[in-house]
Design an enzyme around this catalytic site. Structure first.
Site, PDB file in Angstrom:
ATOM      1  CG  HIS A  30       4.965  35.049  38.685  1.00 55.06           C
ATOM      2  ND1 HIS A  30       4.564  36.289  38.221  1.00 55.06           N
ATOM      3  CD2 HIS A  30       5.233  35.231  40.013  1.00 55.06           C
ATOM      4  CE1 HIS A  30       4.581  37.166  39.208  1.00 55.06           C
ATOM      5  NE2 HIS A  30       4.977  36.544  40.322  1.00 55.06           N
ATOM      6  CG  HIS A  32       7.607  35.577  44.492  1.00 56.08           C
ATOM      7  ND1 HIS A  32       8.152  36.814  44.237  1.00 56.08           N
ATOM      8  CD2 HIS A  32       6.395  35.567  43.877  1.00 56.08           C
ATOM      9  CE1 HIS A  32       7.303  37.536  43.514  1.00 56.08           C
ATOM     10  NE2 HIS A  32       6.235  36.795  43.285  1.00 56.08           N
ATOM     11  CG  LEU A  33      12.474  29.640  43.917  1.00 46.77           C
ATOM     12  CD1 LEU A  33      13.664  29.071  43.163  1.00 46.77           C
ATOM     13  CD2 LEU A  33      11.670  28.518  44.573  1.00 46.77           C
ATOM     14  NE  ARG A  34       9.050  35.129  49.497  1.00 44.11           N
ATOM     15  CZ  ARG A  34       8.248  35.997  48.886  1.00 44.11           C
ATOM     16  NH1 ARG A  34       8.710  36.822  47.963  1.00 44.11           N
ATOM     17  NH2 ARG A  34       6.974  36.067  49.192  1.00 44.11           N
ATOM     18  CG  ASN A  58       9.721  39.987  44.876  1.00 41.49           C
ATOM     19  OD1 ASN A  58      10.141  38.866  44.601  1.00 41.49           O
ATOM     20  ND2 ASN A  58       8.546  40.173  45.458  1.00 41.49           N
ATOM     21  CE  LYS A 116       6.529  41.203  38.088  1.00 40.06           C
ATOM     22  NZ  LYS A 116       6.313  40.312  39.212  1.00 40.06           N
ATOM     23  CG  HIS A 153       2.571  43.539  40.326  1.00 43.53           C
ATOM     24  ND1 HIS A 153       2.554  42.464  41.178  1.00 43.53           N
ATOM     25  CD2 HIS A 153       1.517  44.324  40.693  1.00 43.53           C
ATOM     26  CE1 HIS A 153       1.553  42.590  42.038  1.00 43.53           C
ATOM     27  NE2 HIS A 153       0.904  43.714  41.767  1.00 43.53           N
ATOM     28  CG  HIS A 191       0.259  38.115  39.360  1.00 47.07           C
ATOM     29  ND1 HIS A 191      -0.014  39.398  39.000  1.00 47.07           N
ATOM     30  CD2 HIS A 191       1.431  38.164  40.054  1.00 47.07           C
ATOM     31  CE1 HIS A 191       0.940  40.191  39.468  1.00 47.07           C
ATOM     32  NE2 HIS A 191       1.828  39.475  40.101  1.00 47.07           N
ATOM     33  CG  LEU A 236      -1.407  42.635  46.889  1.00 46.30           C
ATOM     34  CD1 LEU A 236      -0.424  43.708  47.349  1.00 46.30           C
ATOM     35  CD2 LEU A 236      -2.786  43.251  46.636  1.00 46.30           C
ATOM     36  CG  ASP A 264       2.319  35.528  42.451  1.00 44.69           C
ATOM     37  OD1 ASP A 264       3.513  35.769  42.723  1.00 44.69           O
ATOM     38  OD2 ASP A 264       1.375  36.284  42.763  1.00 44.69           O
ATOM     39  CG  HIS A 268       4.865  36.253  52.811  1.00 43.28           C
ATOM     40  ND1 HIS A 268       5.786  37.274  52.808  1.00 43.28           N
ATOM     41  CD2 HIS A 268       4.187  36.363  51.648  1.00 43.28           C
ATOM     42  CE1 HIS A 268       5.661  37.989  51.700  1.00 43.28           C
ATOM     43  NE2 HIS A 268       4.702  37.445  50.963  1.00 43.28           N
ATOM     44  CB  ALA A 280       0.471  40.661  49.456  1.00 44.62           C
TER      45      ALA A 280
HETATM   46  C1  NCD Z   1       4.475  38.453  45.980  1.00 46.63           C
HETATM   47  C2  NCD Z   1       5.587  38.279  47.028  1.00 46.63           C
HETATM   48  O1  NCD Z   1       5.263  37.956  48.176  1.00 46.63           O
HETATM   49  O2  NCD Z   1       6.756  38.455  46.689  1.00 46.63           O
HETATM   50  N1  NCD Z   1       3.221  38.572  46.665  1.00 46.63           N
HETATM   51  C3  NCD Z   1       1.999  38.340  46.151  1.00 46.63           C
HETATM   52  O3  NCD Z   1       1.013  38.640  46.814  1.00 46.63           O
HETATM   53  N2  NCD Z   1       1.838  37.786  44.962  1.00 46.63           N
HETATM   54  C4  NCD Z   1       4.745  39.603  45.078  1.00 46.63           C
HETATM   55  C5  NCD Z   1       3.836  39.671  43.876  1.00 46.63           C
HETATM   56  O4  NCD Z   1       3.992  38.896  42.937  1.00 46.63           O
HETATM   57  O5  NCD Z   1       2.917  40.494  43.894  1.00 46.63           O
HETATM   58 ZN    ZN Z   2       4.659  37.320  42.154  1.00 49.24          ZN
END
Ligand code: NCD
Ligand code: ZN
Length: 364
Positions: A30, A32-34, A58, A116, A153, A191, A236, A264, A268, A280
């Protein structure tokens, strides 16, 4: 901020002064690499720790087609460091309009490995998510037939539900009915943060599994307010009470195959975290293995670390385990407090602290 206050709660009995552990190379199920500059800034940390990663879709706009997933995978591959063998495993973002044929095509062609489910509005960039689970029943039927996992999620989006109860309410009102409607569908509860999640996953394994983050193993909801409001610990699902944190630690060290790594890691920029409305997400990727191994050490369960880190995930996804090993050492190390991105920076979870464990090396 130091999290030592929580680590001190854990048993000191298993803390020896030195030691190493070598395990199969682990994966992160899990991430998030953006994209763009953020992708280039954070990918080095993930590829230094993990051989493969499930890439969350996402982005804005989200990855909903096989063509978009292919293009995103190519951008990740070209952002890798020279010599890196990191393998991104792509996913499809489900919307109300998701089409079963497109899901199947991407899966059969090996473009993505899972889809997802974000309940609409549940978290960062989830506004295009699913507004009513029944709308995607045809998609879920097809995934069930294909053996394609659904990554969930699991939080209620009902604004009347207390934020600390959203996971438990989702399990009761959405997950259990969904599993009854699609009895063969493989699901990862992403998560997991509560006793309720640990219980439902344990009792529905092996069709149901869960990822557990490093941060939810070492912070509880009080940590969010330690000495003041701590935006960089806000994610989150939000961290819960201490009894939930302890249940997560018991779950991952129990030897049960239904739990595996999912950091996760969700970077940011500082200006989005230290803002009127804080985004989040915790950037957990740079200190993930150091944190996980510390938890296993504190729980006296280092012999079970490899299964959680490198074996259970591949087994659930039907993938081979990685070749090669990674060695972790009980020797203090420190990761940078923040990582520069454009003219801003991302604060690193446990960055700048002395961590009791370090990564000693990877053997291919
Ligand atoms: C994640 C994100 O920033 O893309 N944020 C987070 O708080 N975990 C999205 C997610 O997995 O809920
Ligand atoms: Zn996530």
């Amino acid at each position: 901020m130091s999290l030592d206050h929580l680590f001190d709660i854990a048993s000191a009995a298993s803390r020896a002064t030195n030691g190493t552990i070598s395990i199969r190379r682990p994966d992160d199920w899990h991430i998030h690499l953006r994209d763009g500059a953020m992708l280039r800034a954070v990918l080095p940390f993930t590829e230094a720790q993990f051989a493969r990663g499930i890439i969350m879709p996402n982005l804005v706009p989200p990855i909903t087609t096989a063509a978009e997933a292919t293009a995103y995978r190519d951008r990740i591959l070209s952002a890798r460091a020279p010599g890196s063998d990191f393998k991104p495993l792509m996913t499809c973002y489900l919307t109300d309009d998701a089409r079963p044929d497109e899901l199947e095509r991407g899966f059969v062609e090996g473009i993505w490995v899972a889809a997802k489910l974000y309940p609409a509005g549940a978290t960062t960039n989830a506004h295009s998510g699913v507004s009513d689970l029944k709308r995607i029943d045809p998609v879920l039927d097809r995934m069930e037939r294909l053996g394609m996992p659904l990554l969930v999620h699991g939080e209620s989006t009902d604004p009347q539900v207390d934020i600390f109860d959203r996971e438990a309410v989702f399990i009761e009102n959405a997950l259990i009915p969904l599993m009854a409607r699609h009895q063969g569908l493989k699901i990862v509860f992403e998560h997991a943060t509560t006793v309720e999640a640990v219980d439902v996953v344990s009792s529905h394994a092996p069709r149901l599994a869960a990822t557990i983050t490093p941060h939810h193993l070492v912070i509880n909801r009080t940590s969010l307010f330690q000495g003041g409001l701590r935006p960089h610990l806000y994610c989150l699902p939000v961290a819960k009470r201490e009894r939930h944190r302890l249940a997560l630690r018991r779950a991952i060290t129990s030897g049960a195959e239904c739990f595996f790594i999912g950091t996760d890691t969700a970077p940011h920029p500082r200006n989005r975290k230290q803002a009127d409305c804080c985004s989040a997400g915790v950037f957990a990727g740079a200190t993930a293995l150091q944190t996980y191994v510390q938890v296993f050490d504190e729980e006296g369960a280092l012999d079970r670390f490899e299964a959680f880190a490198a074996l259970n995930g591949p087994k659930f996804y039907g993938l081979p385990v990685n070749a090669g090993t990674i060695t972790l050492e009980r020797k203090p190390s420190r990761v940078a407090a923040a990582v520069a991105v454009d003219d801003d920076e991302v604060v690193v979870f446990r960055g700048g602290e002395s961590l009791p464990w370090s990564i000693a090396g990877i053997a291919p």
